[in-house]
Design a protein around this motif. Sequence first.
Motif, PDB file in Angstrom:
ATOM      1  N   GLU A 186      43.894  31.478  49.763  1.00 44.84           N
ATOM      2  CA  GLU A 186      44.825  32.611  49.652  1.00 44.84           C
ATOM      3  C   GLU A 186      45.949  32.314  48.657  1.00 44.84           C
ATOM      4  O   GLU A 186      46.393  33.215  47.941  1.00 44.84           O
ATOM      5  N   ASP A 187      46.420  31.071  48.607  1.00 47.85           N
ATOM      6  CA  ASP A 187      47.456  30.695  47.638  1.00 47.85           C
ATOM      7  C   ASP A 187      46.930  30.804  46.209  1.00 47.85           C
ATOM      8  O   ASP A 187      47.631  31.267  45.312  1.00 47.85           O
ATOM      9  N   PHE A 188      45.679  30.384  46.008  1.00 47.48           N
ATOM     10  CA  PHE A 188      45.082  30.468  44.678  1.00 47.48           C
ATOM     11  C   PHE A 188      44.937  31.936  44.258  1.00 47.48           C
ATOM     12  O   PHE A 188      45.219  32.285  43.112  1.00 47.48           O
ATOM     13  N   LYS A 189      44.526  32.789  45.180  1.00 50.63           N
ATOM     14  CA  LYS A 189      44.384  34.213  44.871  1.00 50.63           C
ATOM     15  C   LYS A 189      45.740  34.818  44.487  1.00 50.63           C
ATOM     16  O   LYS A 189      45.815  35.661  43.594  1.00 50.63           O
ATOM     17  N   LYS A 190      46.803  34.379  45.134  1.00 54.36           N
ATOM     18  CA  LYS A 190      48.147  34.865  44.788  1.00 54.36           C
ATOM     19  C   LYS A 190      48.515  34.465  43.361  1.00 54.36           C
ATOM     20  O   LYS A 190      49.108  35.258  42.629  1.00 54.36           O
ATOM     21  N   ILE A 191      48.165  33.244  42.973  1.00 58.36           N
ATOM     22  CA  ILE A 191      48.441  32.777  41.605  1.00 58.36           C
ATOM     23  C   ILE A 191      47.713  33.652  40.598  1.00 58.36           C
ATOM     24  O   ILE A 191      48.294  34.075  39.587  1.00 58.36           O
ATOM     25  N   ILE A 192      46.447  33.945  40.860  1.00 54.79           N
ATOM     26  CA  ILE A 192      45.667  34.776  39.942  1.00 54.79           C
ATOM     27  C   ILE A 192      46.277  36.172  39.850  1.00 54.79           C
ATOM     28  O   ILE A 192      46.406  36.734  38.755  1.00 54.79           O
ATOM     29  N   LYS A 193      46.680  36.739  40.972  1.00 58.47           N
ATOM     30  CA  LYS A 193      47.295  38.067  40.957  1.00 58.47           C
ATOM     31  C   LYS A 193      48.600  38.066  40.173  1.00 58.47           C
ATOM     32  O   LYS A 193      48.903  39.024  39.458  1.00 58.47           O
ATOM     33  N   LEU A 194      49.366  36.989  40.285  1.00 56.72           N
ATOM     34  CA  LEU A 194      50.622  36.900  39.536  1.00 56.72           C
ATOM     35  C   LEU A 194      50.388  36.736  38.036  1.00 56.72           C
ATOM     36  O   LEU A 194      51.159  37.238  37.226  1.00 56.72           O
TER      37      LEU A 194
ATOM     38  N   ARG B 204      30.331  30.512  44.084  1.00 59.53           N
ATOM     39  CA  ARG B 204      31.628  30.446  44.775  1.00 59.53           C
ATOM     40  C   ARG B 204      32.697  31.196  43.993  1.00 59.53           C
ATOM     41  O   ARG B 204      33.550  31.876  44.580  1.00 59.53           O
ATOM     42  N   ILE B 205      32.659  31.076  42.678  1.00 57.00           N
ATOM     43  CA  ILE B 205      33.614  31.807  41.833  1.00 57.00           C
ATOM     44  C   ILE B 205      33.372  33.305  41.964  1.00 57.00           C
ATOM     45  O   ILE B 205      34.313  34.092  42.122  1.00 57.00           O
ATOM     46  N   ASP B 206      32.106  33.716  41.902  1.00 57.75           N
ATOM     47  CA  ASP B 206      31.771  35.136  42.046  1.00 57.75           C
ATOM     48  C   ASP B 206      32.241  35.684  43.395  1.00 57.75           C
ATOM     49  O   ASP B 206      32.758  36.800  43.476  1.00 57.75           O
ATOM     50  N   HIS B 207      32.066  34.898  44.449  1.00 61.51           N
ATOM     51  CA  HIS B 207      32.485  35.328  45.790  1.00 61.51           C
ATOM     52  C   HIS B 207      34.008  35.493  45.847  1.00 61.51           C
ATOM     53  O   HIS B 207      34.513  36.453  46.450  1.00 61.51           O
ATOM     54  N   LEU B 208      34.746  34.578  45.231  1.00 60.52           N
ATOM     55  CA  LEU B 208      36.207  34.669  45.193  1.00 60.52           C
ATOM     56  C   LEU B 208      36.644  35.946  44.479  1.00 60.52           C
ATOM     57  O   LEU B 208      37.517  36.679  44.968  1.00 60.52           O
ATOM     58  N   ILE B 209      36.028  36.244  43.355  1.00 65.63           N
ATOM     59  CA  ILE B 209      36.357  37.454  42.595  1.00 65.63           C
ATOM     60  C   ILE B 209      36.025  38.699  43.410  1.00 65.63           C
ATOM     61  O   ILE B 209      36.811  39.642  43.469  1.00 65.63           O
ATOM     62  N   PHE B 210      34.867  38.683  44.070  1.00 69.94           N
ATOM     63  CA  PHE B 210      34.474  39.819  44.915  1.00 69.94           C
ATOM     64  C   PHE B 210      35.498  40.053  46.014  1.00 69.94           C
ATOM     65  O   PHE B 210      35.875  41.199  46.285  1.00 69.94           O
ATOM     66  N   GLU B 211      35.962  38.976  46.647  1.00 70.93           N
ATOM     67  CA  GLU B 211      36.984  39.088  47.704  1.00 70.93           C
ATOM     68  C   GLU B 211      38.255  39.745  47.192  1.00 70.93           C
ATOM     69  O   GLU B 211      38.901  40.505  47.917  1.00 70.93           O
ATOM     70  N   MET B 212      38.621  39.437  45.968  1.00 66.66           N
ATOM     71  CA  MET B 212      39.866  39.973  45.415  1.00 66.66           C
ATOM     72  C   MET B 212      39.759  41.460  45.089  1.00 66.66           C
ATOM     73  O   MET B 212      40.760  42.176  45.084  1.00 66.66           O
TER      74      MET B 212
END
Length: 107
Positions: free
Chosen positions: A4-12, A97-105
């Motif tokens: 979740e912290d990594f996803k926040k960084i990408i969103k920022l 795993r990268i694709d799954h992370l992007i899909f989640e976002m």
Amino acid sequence: MKREDFKKIIKLRSFWKIDKRKGDYKLPSGDKLSKYIRKLVISQMQLDNLLIGENGDLFPGSGGTVNKELKQINDYTIFHLGPVPNEVCTWEQMEERIDHLIFEMLH
């Protein structure tokens, strides 16, 4: 690093709004948002030398280099902290795993 912290960084870091309600919309260039996010995720992972572990969190790691002699991509080694043994991951698994992370976002 927690997922979740990594996803926040990408969103920022993103110039474009990442919102599940809008989904994977087209950018003015004609590309989908997911393509743009993939570039951000990969660049951040390379910058911080992180890989996605089996549990979804991000850990330091190495590998993924091209072996010209064998004409293949070397496996990744993910370094877990504490008593947990290091994890070996193929290039294909890391891409999933990268694709799954992007899909989640986006969904």
